[in-house]
Design a protein around this motif. Structure first.
Motif, short mmCIF file in Angstrom:
data_model
loop_
_atom_site.label_atom_id
_atom_site.label_comp_id
_atom_site.label_asym_id
_atom_site.label_seq_id
_atom_site.Cartn_x
_atom_site.Cartn_y
_atom_site.Cartn_z
N ALA A 184 0.81 -1.21 0.00
CA ALA A 184 0.00 0.00 0.00
C ALA A 184 0.84 1.27 0.00
O ALA A 184 0.31 2.37 -0.11
CB ALA A 184 -0.93 0.01 1.22
N GLY A 185 2.16 1.11 0.12
CA GLY A 185 3.04 2.27 0.09
C GLY A 185 3.03 3.09 1.36
O GLY A 185 3.36 4.29 1.33
N VAL A 186 2.68 2.47 2.49
CA VAL A 186 2.60 3.19 3.76
C VAL A 186 3.84 2.86 4.59
O VAL A 186 4.15 1.69 4.81
CB VAL A 186 1.32 2.82 4.53
N MET A 187 4.52 3.89 5.03
CA MET A 187 5.76 3.70 5.79
C MET A 187 5.84 4.70 6.94
O MET A 187 5.23 5.77 6.89
CB MET A 187 6.97 3.89 4.89
N GLN A 188 6.56 4.32 7.97
CA GLN A 188 6.82 5.26 9.06
C GLN A 188 8.00 6.14 8.67
O GLN A 188 8.95 5.70 8.04
CB GLN A 188 7.15 4.51 10.35
N VAL A 189 7.92 7.40 9.02
CA VAL A 189 9.01 8.33 8.74
C VAL A 189 9.07 9.37 9.84
O VAL A 189 8.04 9.78 10.39
CB VAL A 189 8.82 9.00 7.35
N ASP A 190 10.28 9.74 10.23
CA ASP A 190 10.49 10.82 11.19
C ASP A 190 10.87 12.07 10.43
O ASP A 190 11.38 12.01 9.30
CB ASP A 190 11.60 10.45 12.18
N GLY A 191 10.62 13.22 11.05
CA GLY A 191 10.88 14.45 10.33
C GLY A 191 11.30 15.60 11.23
O GLY A 191 11.08 15.58 12.44
N TYR A 192 11.93 16.57 10.60
CA TYR A 192 12.28 17.83 11.24
C TYR A 192 11.63 18.97 10.48
O TYR A 192 11.45 18.89 9.26
CB TYR A 192 13.80 18.06 11.20
N ILE A 193 11.32 20.03 11.20
CA ILE A 193 10.95 21.28 10.56
C ILE A 193 11.78 22.38 11.20
O ILE A 193 11.78 22.54 12.42
CB ILE A 193 9.44 21.58 10.64
N PHE A 194 12.52 23.10 10.36
CA PHE A 194 13.43 24.13 10.82
C PHE A 194 13.03 25.50 10.27
O PHE A 194 12.43 25.59 9.19
CB PHE A 194 14.87 23.84 10.37
N SER A 195 13.38 26.52 11.01
CA SER A 195 13.15 27.88 10.52
C SER A 195 14.26 28.81 11.03
O SER A 195 14.72 28.66 12.17
CB SER A 195 11.79 28.42 10.97
N LYS A 196 14.64 29.75 10.20
CA LYS A 196 15.62 30.75 10.61
C LYS A 196 14.97 31.95 11.27
O LYS A 196 15.63 32.70 11.99
CB LYS A 196 16.43 31.21 9.39
N ASP A 197 13.67 32.13 11.01
CA ASP A 197 13.03 33.38 11.43
C ASP A 197 11.81 33.23 12.33
O ASP A 197 11.54 34.12 13.13
CB ASP A 197 12.60 34.17 10.19
N ASN A 198 11.05 32.14 12.20
CA ASN A 198 9.75 32.07 12.86
C ASN A 198 9.58 30.80 13.68
O ASN A 198 9.52 29.69 13.12
CB ASN A 198 8.63 32.14 11.81
N TYR A 199 9.46 30.96 14.98
CA TYR A 199 9.24 29.82 15.85
C TYR A 199 7.89 29.16 15.58
O TYR A 199 7.77 27.93 15.58
CB TYR A 199 9.32 30.26 17.31
N HIS A 200 6.86 29.99 15.29
CA HIS A 200 5.51 29.45 15.20
C HIS A 200 5.34 28.48 14.04
O HIS A 200 4.49 27.59 14.09
CB HIS A 200 4.48 30.59 15.07
N VAL A 201 6.16 28.59 12.98
CA VAL A 201 5.99 27.68 11.84
C VAL A 201 6.51 26.29 12.15
O VAL A 201 6.25 25.34 11.40
CB VAL A 201 6.68 28.22 10.57
N THR A 202 7.24 26.13 13.24
CA THR A 202 7.74 24.81 13.62
C THR A 202 6.76 24.05 14.51
O THR A 202 7.02 22.90 14.86
CB THR A 202 9.09 24.92 14.34
N ARG A 203 5.66 24.69 14.86
CA ARG A 203 4.64 24.05 15.68
C ARG A 203 3.44 23.68 14.81
O ARG A 203 3.18 24.31 13.78
CB ARG A 203 4.18 24.99 16.80
N ASN A 204 2.70 22.67 15.20
CA ASN A 204 1.54 22.23 14.42
C ASN A 204 0.50 21.66 15.38
O ASN A 204 0.61 20.51 15.82
CB ASN A 204 1.95 21.20 13.37
#
Length: 341
Positions: A93-113
């Protein structure tokens, strides 16, 4: 979900992207003996869903009519993908576990979800040393654990399951609901951007996305950066590099300027991509609507449930919205005539 057995019920599902295919299979599981037909002018590789990277990371602007509905969509979608991930069918089915990072140089809020933090098993601020994983200048970041569903595998997989249980496929372009009135008891409208014309819905807007497919089997972690930059590994070793988010653009041609900008931004974050082989370039028009439309309606005497407007988050959120659409459809089949559910 209520399950019914009715061998006289005829249902049409409009659209063969990830939303339509998922809704059709879920409806088939609920109405075991109903005759269900998927009607679409595009299948598999021709759909917008095939352009998507398919990672479970909804944008924070994604929402349904209420906060509670949105949260339920997130949870139901996560559970759906997790059930496949835990099964023996995950790779097919093409489903896999993956870990990720989200980085920003300017905005803390864009790293939250806020849509993810309470659903995925791990979502935390990065450690100081992790900020240096993608070069200099990054001040903020988050690390998360999630899943990815590749539609190049998922769409054929769910289509096989659907047809194996008697589901039908019909390739045709639908111009209006009128032609379906005497043929079907219920219609699920999962036409994505096509709903703009089918439903005369001026709230539905295309958001153009362009990506690069690059062979980089050494990449195991998804990485997001500023300016819609993302690098998402694939099960087959082909990574998705993005991207663009061009509001109200209908351009389906690959733009070399966008391609150059995407590659430059991604290589700045992950320099090893400079040695990756470029497999191809793809463009898709995301069907953006706020809120996503999931509701029942009577069009003349035809019972219709709409499920469209997912923007760039159709793959990850298709199951949750489809589950609600299916339940609304079952309720409509059992109900007396009403203008809207």
């Amino acid at each position: 979900m209520i399950k019914m057995d009715n061998n006289s019920t005829k249902i049409a599902v409009l659209g063969a992207g990830v939303v339509g295919m998922t809704a059709a299979k879920l409806m088939q599981d609920s109405l075991r003996n109903a005759e269900i037909t998927i009607i679409a002018d595009k299948f598999a590789e021709d759909t917008t869903s095939m352009v998507a990277a398919g990672i479970f990371r909804p944008g924070t602007s994604f929402r349904g009519r209420t906060k509670e509905i949105t949260q339920k969509w997130m949870r139901d979608s996560w559970d759906y993908w997790q059930d496949i991930l835990r099964s023996s069918e995950a790779s097919n089915a093409g489903v896999m576990q993956v870990d990720g990072y989200i980085f920003s140089k300017d905005n803390y809020h864009v790293t939250r979800n806020h849509l993810m933090e309470d659903v995925v098993p791990l979502y935390r601020p990065v450690e100081e040393n992790e900020l240096k994983l993608c070069g200099e200048g990054f001040k903020y970041g988050s690390y998360f654990s999630t899943i990815k569903a590749g539609c190049d595998c998922y769409l054929p997989w769910v289509e096989r399951k659907f047809t194996a249980q008697g589901g039908k496929l019909s390739k045709s372009k639908l111009e209006s609901f009128a032609s379906l009135t005497r043929k079907y008891d219920l219609v699920l409208n999962c036409t994505g951007l096509g709903a703009k014309y089918l439903c005369d819905d001026h709230d539905l807007v295309p958001i153009r996305g362009q990506i690069i497919k690059a062979r980089a089997p050494w990449l195991k972690t998804a990485i997001y950066g500023d300016y819609d930059t993302y690098i998402i590994p694939g099960m087959d070793g082909v990574a998705t590099l993005g991207g663009t988010r061009q509001y109200d653009s209908y351009n389906l041609n690959v733009c070399r300027h966008d391609a150059n900008a995407i590659l430059e931004r991604c290589c700045e974050i992950v320099p090893s991509l400079k040695k990756a082989d470029i497999v191809g370039h793809k463009v898709g028009l995301r069907p953006h609507r706020v809120p996503v439309r999931v509701e029942g309606e009577l069009i003349n005497s035809l019972k219709v449930v709409h499920c469209y407007g997912h923007g760039g988050y159709g793959v990850m959120c298709a199951p949750g919205t489809a589950l609600q659409a299916v339940q609304l459809g079952i309720d409509l089949l059992k109900s007396n005539t009403k203008n809207k559910i």
